[in-house]
Each structure stands twice: as C-alpha cells, then as structure tokens.
Design an enzyme around this catalytic site. Structure first.
Site, PDB file in Angstrom:
ATOM      1  N   ASP A 152       0.848  -1.196   0.000  1.00 29.21           N
ATOM      2  CA  ASP A 152       0.000   0.000   0.000  1.00 29.21           C
ATOM      3  C   ASP A 152       0.880   1.242   0.000  1.00 29.21           C
ATOM      4  O   ASP A 152       1.855   1.332   0.760  1.00 29.21           O
ATOM      5  CB  ASP A 152      -0.917  -0.018   1.233  1.00 29.21           C
ATOM      6  CG  ASP A 152      -1.987   1.047   1.140  1.00 29.21           C
ATOM      7  OD1 ASP A 152      -3.096   0.708   0.674  1.00 29.21           O
ATOM      8  OD2 ASP A 152      -1.714   2.207   1.531  1.00 29.21           O
ATOM      9  N   ASN A 179      -2.062  12.950  -4.506  1.00 29.41           N
ATOM     10  CA  ASN A 179      -3.169  13.421  -5.339  1.00 29.41           C
ATOM     11  C   ASN A 179      -3.550  14.861  -5.003  1.00 29.41           C
ATOM     12  O   ASN A 179      -3.760  15.674  -5.901  1.00 29.41           O
ATOM     13  CB  ASN A 179      -4.390  12.508  -5.143  1.00 29.41           C
ATOM     14  CG  ASN A 179      -4.330  11.289  -6.063  1.00 29.41           C
ATOM     15  OD1 ASN A 179      -3.686  11.332  -7.110  1.00 29.41           O
ATOM     16  ND2 ASN A 179      -4.997  10.227  -5.659  1.00 29.41           N
ATOM     17  N   HIS A 190      -4.404  14.552  -9.833  1.00 31.57           N
ATOM     18  CA  HIS A 190      -4.663  13.123 -10.099  1.00 31.57           C
ATOM     19  C   HIS A 190      -3.797  12.562 -11.213  1.00 31.57           C
ATOM     20  O   HIS A 190      -3.416  11.396 -11.186  1.00 31.57           O
ATOM     21  CB  HIS A 190      -6.149  12.913 -10.419  1.00 31.57           C
ATOM     22  CG  HIS A 190      -7.004  12.977  -9.192  1.00 31.57           C
ATOM     23  ND1 HIS A 190      -7.121  11.914  -8.325  1.00 31.57           N
ATOM     24  CD2 HIS A 190      -7.743  13.983  -8.655  1.00 31.57           C
ATOM     25  CE1 HIS A 190      -7.902  12.251  -7.321  1.00 31.57           C
ATOM     26  NE2 HIS A 190      -8.298  13.509  -7.491  1.00 31.57           N
ATOM     27  N   ASP A 219      -1.660   9.325 -10.942  1.00 38.03           N
ATOM     28  CA  ASP A 219      -1.716   8.171 -11.863  1.00 38.03           C
ATOM     29  C   ASP A 219      -0.317   7.802 -12.355  1.00 38.03           C
ATOM     30  O   ASP A 219       0.046   6.620 -12.431  1.00 38.03           O
ATOM     31  CB  ASP A 219      -2.614   8.506 -13.065  1.00 38.03           C
ATOM     32  CG  ASP A 219      -4.093   8.425 -12.702  1.00 38.03           C
ATOM     33  OD1 ASP A 219      -4.398   8.018 -11.564  1.00 38.03           O
ATOM     34  OD2 ASP A 219      -4.941   8.770 -13.560  1.00 38.03           O
ATOM     35  N   GLU A 270      -4.732   2.561  -4.320  1.00 32.96           N
ATOM     36  CA  GLU A 270      -3.280   2.532  -4.182  1.00 32.96           C
ATOM     37  C   GLU A 270      -2.820   1.251  -3.489  1.00 32.96           C
ATOM     38  O   GLU A 270      -1.771   1.196  -2.878  1.00 32.96           O
ATOM     39  CB  GLU A 270      -2.793   3.779  -3.413  1.00 32.96           C
ATOM     40  CG  GLU A 270      -3.140   3.830  -1.941  1.00 32.96           C
ATOM     41  CD  GLU A 270      -4.472   4.524  -1.653  1.00 32.96           C
ATOM     42  OE1 GLU A 270      -5.364   4.506  -2.537  1.00 32.96           O
ATOM     43  OE2 GLU A 270      -4.626   5.068  -0.546  1.00 32.96           O
TER      44      GLU A 270
END
Lengths: 269, 305
Positions: free
Chosen positions: B183, B191, B196, B200, B226
């Site tokens: 994680d 973010n 975003h 990404d 994530e």
C-alpha cells in the site's frame, strides 16, 4: 509412466542392447511415418519413437505457441527425451524439418549425438538470392499457411483459437480426426511457420556429428542442390541421392534407404 | 497395371467426359496417366498435352508443398483421403481452388476425383477472416476483463482466479507461496498536492517497479486505488522477508515528477500442510500491512498463519 513419455508419446522398442536410434517425424505427421522402416531396424537397434508436442498422440495441453514458434522448442522435446531416458551414443534420424531439429539438438548435446541421418532435409525453404535457392518465395509460403487453414482441420476445433487465456489448453484437447496427419489448426500453423519461415543455414558449419544426407532425385520441397549445399556446409557429411520422386523417402523408398543408414552408422563408428 | 486408352471401350471415355467433375490418374511419380474433359477444360489444354506431365505443373508451389508434406504421407499411411483443397494454376495463369478425394493403390497409382470449389473457397475465406477477427477481439476482451487499465497489472478478479489456482496447486504439491499486500504511504497527499494525473503517473511507475522486482511466474495485481498485491509462488519461506524488503526499497528509489513515494508491506506465508485458502492468507497479509502502517509506514511486517 514418466511425464516426458506421456507428453511426447514416447515408444521404445527393438533391441534394448543395441545402439540408440531416435526417429524424428517431420512436419504435419507423427511417429507412424516410421512404420515402414521400423521392422528393418528393430533387430539391431533400440528405437525411440515419439510425437512432438502438438502432433499425434502427444499431450496437447503441453503445447504453447511461444515455445513451439521456433524449432528450438521442438529440439527441446528431443533434448528432454535424451535426458529422461539417459540416452548416449545416439543417432537421430530426422525427416525434413526434423533434420534441422536434429542439428539443433546435436549442438546442444554434442557429447550424446554421434550420427544424424537427414532424410529430405532443407535448412531454409525460402529463396535468398543471389546465393541460395530454397525453392520458394515468401508469398508461396504465406499461401501454404492459407491452404493449411482450409485443410489441416480437426473440423471440430476450427474455432478453438477463439477460446483464449486459461482455457486454451483445455480447448486444445478437443477431438481430432482419426487421421494420423490431422492436427489442431493452431498447432499445425505454428509448426508450419516454424518450419517454413526459419533459416538455419548458419548452424550447418558448426555441426560435428557424422551426418548422412539422403535426398530424392526429384523432390518439390528439397531439391538435390539443397542436399549438395548442406553437404558442402557440414564438415563430417556424406550425401546420397536416391533415385526417387517425392519428399517421403522413409515411406516410399524405405527398402533403399535402410541399408544406406545401417552402412553409414557402421562405417562411421 | 496399364491405363492404355485403347484397352477401355470408347463409351467409357465418353462417360468420363460427361461427368461435371474431374477425374485424374497419377503414376507413382505423380505424372498424369489419365484425365477427363472437365480437367482439360479447366486447365485449358488438350488432354494429349496433359498426359505424361507432372501434376506439379498445374499446382501452385504452396499446393505442391502441401501434397508432399500432407497428402502423400497421409495417402501412404491410409490409402485414401477426402475433401483436400489445393490451388490449381490454369493456362492463363489464374489460380483456381479445387477439392480432391484421392485413393492410392498398392502399386503407387493414385486416383483423384476433383471439383472446382470457388464458392466454397470464398465462404471459407470469409469464415477464416471472421475467425481471425474474433480471435483478435477475444484477445482484446480478455485483456480488458483481466487487467487494470491504468497500470496493466492484473485486476482484482483475475488475481483471485489465478491465486486460487496457485493456492490449490500449492496444497497439492506441498509447496509454499507468499502474499504481499502493498500500500502506498500517504497517497492521498500525492493526489491532493500534485493532482490526479501526477498520482496516476506515480501508480504506473510503481507498478513497473513491482513487476521488474518479481519473477515472471509471480502475480502482481492492483486490487484497489493505491493497494497492490503480489503473490510469490513456490517460494522458500526464509526468502520472503528479503524479497519484500527489496521491493520496498526499490519503490523508494522511484521518482516521478520529483515525487518520491514509499510503500508499506504486509507479508503472509502459506506453508505446506496448513490447507488455508488464499483468502485467508490475504487477510493475514492485510493484517500485517496494518501493522506496518501502525508502526510508522515504509516497512515490511511478515506473519506466518
């Protein structure tokens, strides 16, 4: 039954005390091709017959397009058999493309392969002007793949390639017709591409095994000039032209070629 | 055996010539001994010109290969075959699809009945084209159904399918596997701070880093925003912690848009004889991951059972 025996439908017969002959079938068929030659060989030799994965009664579940997209994959089948059965002082008799496959095997196991008998071989089927005439243009070979799509059909499996992913191997198990040359269309095309679009001329000078090249006087696939070319390239080789028409000397002229094979093995011990 | 025309009554030839399909007899060297009018009209040559010529003269090269590698071996083994398609070349150079039923006698003479199959061939070509399109579409749909579009990793559904198979195999073969729950630490911050798109890009780079640090047979999946999962199959239990640490440290070395991220990892082991399901091992890995987070993130916690 060991895995390799099951995978490649390996049959060992003949004289277990005799020297080992591996009989490697050509493209499109299976070990039944050797049925005419076996009776004349089995008294003196231990005969190892097998089907490449994808051919005959082999395990189709072991077929993978990636592995069998090149002749190295088929050579690995033979290498696995060599190891599994602890074979030594081996002669490989290879028909057509299997002559090339035998050459690949002998480079991997020069200590195990003593002789190679090449029946109607060609190291490269397409023309490479100006120095080499394999006999075919790439267009001819593309057309061949198309023809196979219309012929090499376990009709029941015609749409099998649609089933992708995890289920591919199960789909490949599907029923094949009884004909010994019938095979799954995906397998046949993969083998055909590996056979007819490959070029193994460069390995010929590297071979050290005693090699007998048997070529037909008239063979639409592998002409006499290809036999001569191979003879020039392979140092320990003999070339014998058989007065015959066709690409299956081991089926049509087995009575002529068996004595040649026996003499060759004996004289080049 | 002789097929001297004089020995057959003339009317027999008229009969043969009236058939609306081809009849052909070849000697063992595949030279033509006999052919009827249908074939002579097809080839556009008189019968007398065709007799004693090799059949290969009227075939495309591909068809010649096909006859040598397929038709003759099959005839020699089984003496007969049906519905074999090949391409004939006629005098004006046109190529015509022809279907043959063939019988081979013991002396090597073969008897061919043939008919032109232009329409069937067109249908067949359409079928092949459709099949090839379907194969392509199936491949695309399979990819869509099994992978995460952003990272190209396995999606959660495909992971479950494959992981369950591996788990059953491990049970059967008494081998071990490990599950790493991975994680990203403080991903929300990435973010929120960089947008975003940057987030990404970070996930894509992370996915690449995870993939290159495992073996080809291991599974790497994106199982949440994530959250990632790695299944190391057939693994030595003692190696798991060091592999997880290697993965963690390699992620820390990834820098995208000047953003550096870290991951927390929870590792759980499946060992032979326990018979636990994959879902159980995953739950354990998640618990270990929670422990890593709790202990300050950017670290690996490993549990057994």
């Amino acid at each position: 039954m060991n895995d390799i025996q099951f995978r490649n439908n390996v049959k060992i017969l003949g004289n277990y005390q005799g020297p080992t002959l591996i009989l490697a079938h050509g493209f499109g068929c299976d070990q039944n091709m050797w049925r005419f030659m076996v009776p004349a060989l089995q008294d003196s030799y231990k005969l190892v017959l097998f089907d490449y994965v994808g051919s005959g009664q082999s395990q189709l579940t072991d077929f993978s397009i990636e592995k069998y997209a090149s002749l190295e994959g088929y050579a690995q089948d033979i290498c696995d058999i060599l190891v599994e059965y602890d074979l030594h002082d081996v002669t490989i008799v290879g028909h057509s493309v299997s002559a090339t496959i035998a050459a690949i095997v002998s480079l991997r196991h020069p200590d195990l392969i003593k002789h190679i008998i090449m029946v109607c071989p060609s190291p490269c089927f397409f023309n490479d002007p100006p120095t080499y005439g394999g006999g075919f243009e790439r267009g001819d070979l593309e057309e061949l793949l198309g023809l196979m799509d219309k012929n090499y059909i376990g009709w029941a499996n015609y749409l099998a390639p649609l089933v992708m992913g995890n289920t591919t191997s199960e789909a490949l198990i599907g029923e094949l017709s009884g004909s010994f040359c019938s095979t799954d269309p995906l397998v046949a095309k993969t083998f055909a591409k590996a056979t007819f679009f490959s070029d193994y001329r460069d390995i010929l000078p590297l071979l050290s095994a005693q090699t007998l090249i048997l070529q037909s006087r008239s063979d639409n696939l592998a002409g006499v000039h290809i036999g001569s070319y191979m003879h020039e390239q392979i140092s320990n080789s003999q070339l014998h032209i058989v007065e015959a028409q066709g690409h299956c000397l081991h089926m049509t002229h087995y009575a002529d070629i068996v004595p040649l094979i026996l003499d060759f093995i004996e004289l080049t011990e | 055996m002789s097929y001297d025309k004089d020995k057959l009554p003339e009317f027999a030839y008229q009969w043969f010539d009236n058939f609306n399909s081809g009849y052909l007899v070849l000697d063992p060297n595949k030279n033509i001994l006999f052919c009827n009018r249908y074939l002579s009209e097809l080839i556009q040559l008189p019968v007398s010109d065709i007799i004693d010529t090799p059949i290969s003269q009227y075939l495309t090269k591909a068809s010649s290969i096909f006859i040598e590698t397929y038709i003759y071996p099959l005839l020699l083994a089984e003496q007969a075959l049906e519905e074999s398609q090949m391409s004939w070349v006629i005098a004006n150079g046109d190529v015509i699809p022809v279907v043959a039923n063939i019988r081979l006698t013991e002396d090597g003479t073969s008897f061919w009945s043939l008919y032109v199959c232009t329409n069937r061939d067109k249908l067949h070509a359409e079928l092949i084209q459709t099949r090839d399109q379907l194969v392509e579409q199936t491949k695309n749909l399979y990819t869509l159904a099994t992978t995460d579009p952003l990272t190209g990793l396995l999606n959660r559904r495909e992971l479950l399918t494959q992981a369950n198979i591996i788990s059953h195999q491990a049970n059967r073969n008494q081998s071990s596997y490990a599950v790493l729950a991975v994680d990203v630490d403080f991903f929300k911050k990435v973010n929120d701070t960089y947008g975003h798109q940057a987030g990404d890009d970070v996930l894509v780079a992370l996915a690449q880093s995870l993939t290159v640090n495992v073996r080809q047979n291991d599974l790497v999946a994106r199982v949440g925003g994530e959250e990632f999962l790695i299944l190391l199959s057939d693994i030595q239990p003692n190696d798991v912690f060091s592999i997880a640490e290697k993965i963690r440290l390699n992620v820390a070395a990834v820098i995208v848009h000047n953003i550096q991220i870290t991951v927390s990892i929870g590792a759980a082991l499946f060992v032979a004889d326990t018979n636990y399901a994959f879902s159980h091992i995953w739950t354990l890995a998640d618990k270990a991951l929670y422990q890593s987070k709790h202990n300050g993130r950017n670290q690996t916690t490993i549990v057994t059972h």
